[in-house]
Design a protein around this motif. Structure first.
Motif, mmCIF file in Angstrom:
data_model
loop_
_atom_site.group_PDB
_atom_site.id
_atom_site.type_symbol
_atom_site.label_atom_id
_atom_site.label_comp_id
_atom_site.label_asym_id
_atom_site.label_seq_id
_atom_site.Cartn_x
_atom_site.Cartn_y
_atom_site.Cartn_z
ATOM 1 N N VAL A 61 -26.641 1.775 -3.261
ATOM 2 C CA VAL A 61 -25.693 0.781 -3.753
ATOM 3 C C VAL A 61 -25.051 0.756 -2.458
ATOM 4 O O VAL A 61 -24.316 -0.190 -2.594
ATOM 5 C CB VAL A 61 -25.088 1.153 -4.927
ATOM 6 N N LEU A 62 -23.686 2.620 -2.354
ATOM 7 C CA LEU A 62 -22.835 2.222 -1.480
ATOM 8 C C LEU A 62 -23.033 1.568 -0.368
ATOM 9 O O LEU A 62 -22.101 0.897 0.503
ATOM 10 C CB LEU A 62 -22.448 3.870 -1.428
ATOM 11 N N MET A 63 -24.517 1.411 0.104
ATOM 12 C CA MET A 63 -24.400 0.971 1.856
ATOM 13 C C MET A 63 -24.706 -0.723 1.206
ATOM 14 O O MET A 63 -24.027 -1.404 2.800
ATOM 15 C CB MET A 63 -25.630 1.409 2.422
ATOM 16 N N ILE A 64 -25.215 -1.206 0.958
ATOM 17 C CA ILE A 64 -24.917 -2.264 0.021
ATOM 18 C C ILE A 64 -23.803 -3.234 -0.075
ATOM 19 O O ILE A 64 -23.235 -4.206 0.575
ATOM 20 C CB ILE A 64 -26.302 -2.605 -0.972
ATOM 21 N N LEU A 65 -23.104 -2.216 -0.531
ATOM 22 C CA LEU A 65 -21.600 -2.355 -1.264
ATOM 23 C C LEU A 65 -20.793 -3.065 0.228
ATOM 24 O O LEU A 65 -20.221 -4.119 1.076
ATOM 25 C CB LEU A 65 -20.824 -1.542 -2.302
ATOM 26 N N MET A 66 -21.128 -1.539 1.287
ATOM 27 C CA MET A 66 -20.458 -1.649 2.453
ATOM 28 C C MET A 66 -20.685 -2.678 3.308
ATOM 29 O O MET A 66 -19.957 -3.117 3.854
ATOM 30 C CB MET A 66 -20.653 -0.526 2.995
ATOM 31 N N ALA A 67 -22.071 -3.252 3.598
ATOM 32 C CA ALA A 67 -22.556 -4.046 4.396
ATOM 33 C C ALA A 67 -22.109 -4.993 3.561
ATOM 34 O O ALA A 67 -22.039 -6.245 4.898
ATOM 35 C CB ALA A 67 -24.195 -4.050 4.036
ATOM 36 N N VAL A 68 -22.083 -6.096 2.502
ATOM 37 C CA VAL A 68 -21.306 -7.001 2.095
ATOM 38 C C VAL A 68 -20.106 -6.908 2.642
ATOM 39 O O VAL A 68 -19.491 -7.718 3.102
ATOM 40 C CB VAL A 68 -21.422 -7.022 0.314
ATOM 41 N N LYS A 69 -18.928 -6.535 2.392
ATOM 42 C CA LYS A 69 -17.855 -5.978 2.370
ATOM 43 C C LYS A 69 -17.503 -6.164 4.211
ATOM 44 O O LYS A 69 -16.559 -7.237 4.874
ATOM 45 C CB LYS A 69 -17.397 -4.863 2.525
ATOM 46 N N PHE A 70 -18.722 -5.220 4.767
ATOM 47 C CA PHE A 70 -18.733 -5.483 6.317
ATOM 48 C C PHE A 70 -18.408 -6.350 6.978
ATOM 49 O O PHE A 70 -18.243 -7.206 7.907
ATOM 50 C CB PHE A 70 -19.973 -4.491 6.815
ATOM 51 N N PHE A 71 -19.517 -7.851 6.581
ATOM 52 C CA PHE A 71 -20.455 -8.696 7.134
ATOM 53 C C PHE A 71 -19.102 -10.058 6.475
ATOM 54 O O PHE A 71 -19.119 -10.941 6.906
ATOM 55 C CB PHE A 71 -21.513 -9.462 6.903
ATOM 56 N N THR A 72 -18.562 -9.886 5.604
ATOM 57 C CA THR A 72 -17.689 -10.922 4.910
ATOM 58 C C THR A 72 -17.412 -10.735 6.132
ATOM 59 O O THR A 72 -16.154 -11.843 5.762
ATOM 60 C CB THR A 72 -17.706 -10.832 3.458
ATOM 61 N N ILE A 73 -15.917 -9.582 6.315
ATOM 62 C CA ILE A 73 -14.875 -9.633 6.850
ATOM 63 C C ILE A 73 -15.070 -9.963 8.234
ATOM 64 O O ILE A 73 -14.419 -10.942 9.232
ATOM 65 C CB ILE A 73 -14.057 -8.578 6.977
ATOM 66 N N LEU A 74 -16.292 -10.070 8.661
ATOM 67 C CA LEU A 74 -16.697 -10.219 9.851
ATOM 68 C C LEU A 74 -16.401 -11.694 10.223
ATOM 69 O O LEU A 74 -16.283 -12.596 10.868
ATOM 70 C CB LEU A 74 -18.431 -9.641 10.537
ATOM 71 N N TYR A 75 -17.625 -12.248 8.920
ATOM 72 C CA TYR A 75 -17.651 -13.981 9.732
ATOM 73 C C TYR A 75 -16.658 -14.971 8.492
ATOM 74 O O TYR A 75 -16.797 -15.720 8.780
ATOM 75 C CB TYR A 75 -19.104 -13.944 8.291
ATOM 76 N N VAL A 76 -15.997 -14.483 7.483
ATOM 77 C CA VAL A 76 -15.034 -15.392 7.257
ATOM 78 C C VAL A 76 -13.374 -14.616 7.413
ATOM 79 O O VAL A 76 -12.889 -16.022 8.464
ATOM 80 C CB VAL A 76 -14.554 -14.915 6.061
ATOM 81 N N PHE A 77 -12.843 -13.290 8.002
ATOM 82 C CA PHE A 77 -12.003 -13.237 8.485
ATOM 83 C C PHE A 77 -11.895 -13.110 9.984
ATOM 84 O O PHE A 77 -10.503 -13.653 10.516
ATOM 85 C CB PHE A 77 -11.065 -12.106 7.904
ATOM 86 N N MET A 78 -13.033 -12.502 10.043
ATOM 87 C CA MET A 78 -13.196 -12.637 11.844
ATOM 88 C C MET A 78 -13.579 -13.844 12.654
ATOM 89 O O MET A 78 -14.047 -14.420 13.560
ATOM 90 C CB MET A 78 -13.588 -11.633 12.308
ATOM 91 N N HIS A 79 -13.793 -15.273 11.078
ATOM 92 C CA HIS A 79 -14.593 -16.419 12.145
ATOM 93 C C HIS A 79 -15.202 -17.204 12.853
ATOM 94 O O HIS A 79 -16.168 -17.127 13.110
ATOM 95 C CB HIS A 79 -13.195 -17.363 12.825
ATOM 96 N N LEU A 80 -16.980 -15.921 12.621
ATOM 97 C CA LEU A 80 -17.408 -16.003 13.043
ATOM 98 C C LEU A 80 -18.005 -16.975 12.036
ATOM 99 O O LEU A 80 -19.108 -17.563 13.475
ATOM 100 C CB LEU A 80 -18.547 -14.354 13.251
#
Lengths: 118, 211
Positions: A61-80
């Motif tokens: 569960v922690l790994m999934i939450l971490m991955a969702v946060k990671f990719f959300t920042i990557l795709y939205v905030f970092m504009h990927l």
């Protein structure tokens, strides 16, 4: 239609087109989403026996939450999400290489098995 | 002249009507060398932090000295994490502001980002001080060395980010960041978001996953 990066386009002559359109709302909603995920992460520490992540489910569960946060920042905030695909490929090259190299290293040290690592 | 200018798409217009929102640079890839270089650097940083996190995972069961979960203050670190997460929001709002040509607003958001980053660093210094007082020095155990190296390297990255943010504000005040150089802010933003992304991983792997 292509514009080179050093063309100076004064925003005052754009008939308000720039002012009217804003991604700010998306960014604020994304930040709220990330904050909620962080609260859930902290809740796993405060209530480790909660049925959703009790026993062996906690780490996944922690790994999934971490991955969702990671990719959300990557795709939205970092504009990927909005940028050229070559940038995504470039970053994934480093990320995937790192993941494989260090999984191999952890496997070499038998971290996946119980008992002494030495 | 005005017609020529208005016929060109801005970032916002491109975002509204095209699949990929960006203004093409005059390079083979259509991406400026600086931006491409930053992404390449960030990809290489994955290997650096991957190595540090892996070392921590290997050494997280100390043979001597305090164990991680005896000394970690999760509510405090959670607050720090939240502060860093919110700094990513202020950073992206700064990029958005400069793309619209709002210089004053951009400076405010960048200043807010720097303050949030400094708050995070202050929290980390406080945390390290408490740990040292409780007997966890850098050389106490392999766990402590791995922990301080990992989180310390991240702290150094945040500090470098703060220096870049302050430099951006100073450059902007001197009028050296016009709209057509908005990419400078975006590139610093990429670095800042990456530092945040790394903390997302460290927070889960180091602090939250039980031993």
């Amino acid at each position: 239609m292509t514009v080179t990066s050093h063309d100076n386009v004064p925003t005052t002559v754009l008939d308000g087109a720039v002012k009217d359109y804003s991604r700010d709302k998306v960014y604020v909603l994304t930040a709220i989403f990330l904050a909620v995920l962080t609260i859930i992460e902290v809740f796993t520490y405060a209530a480790p026996d909660f049925p959703v992540w009790a026993d062996e489910l906690l780490i996944p569960v922690l790994m999934i939450l971490m991955a969702v946060k990671f990719f959300t920042i990557l795709y939205v905030f970092m504009h990927l999400k909005f940028d050229k695909p070559i940038l995504t490929r470039l970053f994934y090259m480093g990320l995937v290489l790192a993941v494989f190299v260090y999984i191999a290293m952890l496997s070499t040290f038998r971290i996946w098995f119980d008992g002494k690592h030495g | 002249m005005a017609e020529t200018l208005t016929s060109r798409p801005t970032l916002a217009e491109a975002d509204a009507h095209q699949a990929h929102a960006h203004i093409d640079a005059d390079t083979n890839t259509g991406i400026s060398n600086t931006k491409l270089g930053m992404w390449l650097f960030l990809a290489s940083e994955c290997l650096l932090f991957g190595g540090l996190i892996t070392t921590y995972l290997l050494y997280k069961h100390p043979l001597e000295g305090p164990t991680p979960h005896e000394i970690f203050d999760i509510p405090f670190t959670s607050t720090s994490s939240f502060v860093l997460l919110m700094s990513s929001l202020t950073m992206v709002l700064a990029v958005s502001a400069i793309e619209r040509g709002e210089h004053q607003r951009m400076r405010v958001w960048i200043g807010a980002t720097a303050v949030l980053g400094a708050t995070f660093i202050a929290g980390q210094i406080y945390e390290f001080t408490v740990f040292a007082r409780e007997g966890l020095g850098f050389t106490t155990s392999r766990f402590s060395s791995a922990f301080y190296t990992l989180t310390g390297f991240h702290g150094i990255h945040v500090t470098i980010g703060i220096i870049m943010l302050v430099s951006l504000v100073l450059l902007s005040l001197r009028g050296k960041i016009p709209e057509h150089k908005a990419e400078t802010v975006e590139i610093v933003g990429l670095y800042w978001h990456f530092v945040d992304v790394v903390w997302v991983v460290i927070f889960a792997v180091v602090y939250l996953i039980p031993s």
